[in-house]
Design an enzyme around this catalytic site. Structure first.
Site, mmCIF file in Angstrom:
data_model
loop_
_atom_site.group_PDB
_atom_site.id
_atom_site.type_symbol
_atom_site.label_atom_id
_atom_site.label_comp_id
_atom_site.label_asym_id
_atom_site.label_seq_id
_atom_site.Cartn_x
_atom_site.Cartn_y
_atom_site.Cartn_z
ATOM 1 N N GLU A 277 0.818 5.665 0.131
ATOM 2 C CA GLU A 277 0.188 7.148 -0.191
ATOM 3 C C GLU A 277 0.978 7.943 -0.971
ATOM 4 O O GLU A 277 2.127 7.743 -1.065
ATOM 5 C CB GLU A 277 0.184 7.688 1.422
ATOM 6 N N ASP B 159 -3.358 0.028 6.018
ATOM 7 C CA ASP B 159 -4.042 -0.117 4.885
ATOM 8 C C ASP B 159 -3.346 -1.748 4.378
ATOM 9 O O ASP B 159 -4.148 -2.740 3.883
ATOM 10 C CB ASP B 159 -4.061 0.740 4.007
ATOM 11 N N ASP C 163 0.966 -1.203 -0.168
ATOM 12 C CA ASP C 163 0.234 0.276 -0.207
ATOM 13 C C ASP C 163 0.876 1.122 -0.214
ATOM 14 O O ASP C 163 1.956 1.236 0.583
ATOM 15 C CB ASP C 163 -1.028 0.122 1.233
ATOM 16 N N HIS D 105 -6.001 5.047 5.773
ATOM 17 C CA HIS D 105 -5.204 5.980 4.818
ATOM 18 C C HIS D 105 -3.817 6.263 5.433
ATOM 19 O O HIS D 105 -3.340 7.203 4.873
ATOM 20 C CB HIS D 105 -6.060 7.195 4.848
#
Length: 453
Positions: free
Chosen positions: A8, A149, A6, A144
């Site tokens: 961001e 996540d 994951d 998030h």
């Protein structure tokens, strides 16, 4: 071995977005065997709305490693593993772009937990990570954020493996399967049921809104080609596609006409080329006291019986400049050069001298008429006949007095009884005429005329 990933970023959907945090869980199918998580300095500003979503701000990443400093670790961590993520193409493509900027070709087999969940846990209202984890009672410690996540995705993936009684994961990993390349919200059966013929297709999001309209000679092949496209626009669009509908037209011309009118009717989010407001400028001709034919333009309301229409003055002037060059017309009498006794083009031998009384009016006017004839389809009644949707029908486009009325289909036996273009009005699907339609039809008619010469 699986690497559950994951990330961001500095902003979903923005060109040039960069990673601000990455988390990778090495997973053997039953348990996590290793983990790598770090903030990343994106070397660009993090927008406030992203900070509000993730909690990651510019101060937090100021002293974090840049991607090139962790690239070797990411490559080694994921080597010889299957890359797993929720909406896998999003995470995978951004990481791949980061490596590409460093001159490294990052390639891994992929699995998408959105697509797997739709197959193995059918019937959910939403397949977002939050919604699935809520339905499955999977806690997310830090929504998030990359680690929270990735950890939740790993647990979701573990449960999917446990419930995979029909070897769905194996079918996704099969090199001949298209599952991994399809948009995460789209069911494979929708793609499988697409026809391989001429027509128009509609991409729809989860709210059933049309987000893109396209035309194709082979609908299925053209649709699938979108899924392999690496452009940012295509990647972002594919993340939203949840359904596809289509209309079979029987021919490329009718597909082009329907596509153009549908784009202007619906204004889809991802169509740009023909998403223009109403036409505002008209091109017309008139004869002056010397008998010289002028080409001129004005606002549509003030242009009597325009030869053709344009969306902007700049588009009109650009086309006029083309006509001037193609047919050796005088810019003065095309109103491209004003307040001059003779045009500048005469001095450079690109005007034959009508503005200096050195060319016969009749000769010049003949070229103006040729230029007018080349624009659009002219003031004529015309039925352009095409192959229909079946062997027993014909498709057609109808033009009356130079105005496009629409297209339609008629049985071949009935078509024999239609003697005049006006008779086809009873079978036409009414459509609006506009500059783009005239361009499509004008080019097609001129192509047919050349073939028949």
């Amino acid at each position: 071995m699986f690497s559950v990933v994951d990330i961001e970023t500095t902003g979903n959907g923005y060109k040039g977005q960069k990673i601000t945090e990455i988390s990778i869980f090495l997973f053997d199918g039953k348990k996590v065997v290793d983990e790598f998580t770090t903030l990343v300095n994106p070397e660009q500003n993090i927008p406030p709305f992203i900070t509000n979503l993730t909690g990651i701000d510019n101060v937090m990443v100021r002293n974090a490693p840049k991607f090139y400093e962790i690239a070797k670790k990411v490559a080694e961590f994921t080597q010889d593993t299957i890359f797993v993520a929720h909406n896998v193409n999003f995470d995978y493509n951004i990481i791949q772009d980061e490596f590409k900027s460093l001159g490294f070709d990052f390639k891994r087999k992929k699995l998408c937990t959105v697509r797997l969940s739709r197959k193995i846990i059918p019937g959910l209202k939403s397949y977002s990570l939050g919604a699935i984890c809520s339905a499955e009672n999977i806690p997310i410690h830090g929504r998030h954020r990359a680690k929270g996540d990735a950890e939740a995705t790993t647990e979701l993936f573990r449960r999917l493996i446990e419930r995979d009684d029909h070897f769905i994961i194996n079918s996704f990993l099969n090199s001949k399967s298209r599952q991994a390349t399809l948009p995460p919200l789209l069911d494979k059966i929708v793609v499988d049921n697409l026809p391989e013929t001429f027509g128009v297709y509609y991409f729809k999001n989860a709210a059933k809104e049309v987000i893109y309209v396209g035309k194709a000679n082979n609908i299925k092949q053209r649709v699938i080609s979108h899924f392999y496209d690496k452009k940012k626009k295509e990647q972002n669009m594919c993340l939203e596609i949840a359904d596809i509908s289509f209309t079979i037209t029987g021919s490329e011309l009718l597909a082009l006409l329907l596509e153009s009118s549908e784009i202007k009717r619906i204004y889809p989010k991802y169509n740009r080329a023909q998403r223009k407001a109403g036409e505002a400028v008209g091109l017309f001709s008139y004869e002056d006291q010397k008998g010289i034919l002028h080409l001129a333009y004005n606002r549509l309301k003030l242009a009597p019986n325009p030869i053709t229409k344009y969306y902007t003055i700049s588009e009109c002037r650009s086309h006029l400049e083309y006509l001037c060059k193609e047919f050796e017309l005088c810019p003065k009498y095309c109103h491209l050069q004003t307040n001059v006794s003779s045009c500048f083009h005469y001095q450079i031998k690109e005007c034959k001298g009508i503005c200096c009384d050195e060319e016969a009016v009749e000769t010049y006017n003949a070229r103006v008429q040729e230029a007018i004839k080349s624009v659009g389809i002219g003031a004529k009644n015309l039925v352009i006949k095409e192959q229909g949707r079946t062997e027993n029908e014909i498709g057609f486009a109808l033009i009356l007095d130079g105005i496009y009325k629409g297209f339609g289909f008629v049985e071949r036996q009935q078509a024999v009884l239609l003697e005049n273009p006006e008779d086809y009005q009873f079978f036409v699907l009414p459509q609006k005429d506009n500059r783009d339609i005239q361009r499509i039809l004008g080019g097609y008619v001129r192509k047919l005329e050349k073939i028949n010469q």
